[in-house]
Write an enzyme that holds these catalytic residues in place. Sequence first.
Site, PDB file in Angstrom:
ATOM      1  N   CYS A   1      41.152  32.904  37.332  1.00 51.30           N
ATOM      2  CA  CYS A   1      39.754  32.484  37.430  1.00 51.30           C
ATOM      3  C   CYS A   1      39.680  31.555  38.626  1.00 51.30           C
ATOM      4  O   CYS A   1      40.123  30.407  38.555  1.00 51.30           O
ATOM      5  CB  CYS A   1      39.297  31.773  36.161  1.00 51.30           C
ATOM      6  SG  CYS A   1      37.575  31.208  36.268  1.00 51.30           S
TER       7      CYS A   1
ATOM      8  N   CYS B   1      37.085  28.309  37.975  1.00 52.93           N
ATOM      9  CA  CYS B   1      37.365  27.281  36.960  1.00 52.93           C
ATOM     10  C   CYS B   1      38.542  27.723  36.104  1.00 52.93           C
ATOM     11  O   CYS B   1      39.660  27.775  36.584  1.00 52.93           O
ATOM     12  CB  CYS B   1      36.126  26.991  36.113  1.00 52.93           C
ATOM     13  SG  CYS B   1      35.333  28.473  35.432  1.00 52.93           S
ATOM     14  N   SER B   2      38.295  28.073  34.840  1.00 56.18           N
ATOM     15  CA  SER B   2      39.401  28.479  33.976  1.00 56.18           C
ATOM     16  C   SER B   2      38.937  29.435  32.893  1.00 56.18           C
ATOM     17  O   SER B   2      39.361  29.332  31.740  1.00 56.18           O
ATOM     18  CB  SER B   2      40.059  27.243  33.348  1.00 56.18           C
ATOM     19  OG  SER B   2      39.099  26.508  32.594  1.00 56.18           O
ATOM     20  N   CYS B   3      38.056  30.364  33.227  1.00 56.46           N
ATOM     21  CA  CYS B   3      37.579  31.345  32.250  1.00 56.46           C
ATOM     22  C   CYS B   3      38.769  32.128  31.696  1.00 56.46           C
ATOM     23  O   CYS B   3      39.620  32.608  32.453  1.00 56.46           O
ATOM     24  CB  CYS B   3      36.580  32.293  32.898  1.00 56.46           C
ATOM     25  SG  CYS B   3      35.054  31.474  33.438  1.00 56.46           S
TER      26      CYS B   3
END
Length: 208
Positions: free
Chosen positions: A109, A112-114
């Site tokens: 991702c 961000c951190s999906c």
Amino acid sequence: MGHNHHHDHDDHSHLSGIELRVRALESILVEKGYVDPAAIDALVETYEVKVGPRNGAKVVAKAWADPDYREWLRTDATAAIASLGFIGRQGEQMVAVENTPDQHNMVVCTLCSCYPWPVLGLPPVWYKSAPYRSRAVLDPRGVLAEFGVHLPETTRIRIWDSTAEVRYLVIPMRPDGTEDMSQEALAELVTRDSMIGTGLARQPEAMR
């Protein structure tokens, strides 16, 4: 690029605003003696590595063993995964991508951190780090090497960028010599990293 899989209390550069607030609250609770940091680390490790990824491992094992389910997973991963009861926030729209000798898939991702919580649990610290998010795109073969994965030069590496709308699950290649294994035994060969694409499935002899 380091990829420490433990709960990191020092490097906050990758954290969002809400994550920073949670971390500050955690620090206060620890300082007042209300919680044990070792217990928090153990809890996070459990959901990062043990409980969460077991769901995804069951999905992969069923795909390996059941050709009809495998095709369903490839064409409508959201429904196929939901049929096993793995639904919820961060898994509303899933896409499954399958590794082959010709193509290796890796998920990142970049913004961000999906991450697909229903099948993989909590995202590991390294997945959220800026070095992984940038280098996975710029130098995927080098990143894989740091995880101990060395692919033939003829194998194409494809990067899938998770978003708030779509999250990905990698179906690793089924190891040779597993034709007679049950789905339960097959699931033990599936690691979290193999479903992100930064690892491979375990070999059956490694489980003995």
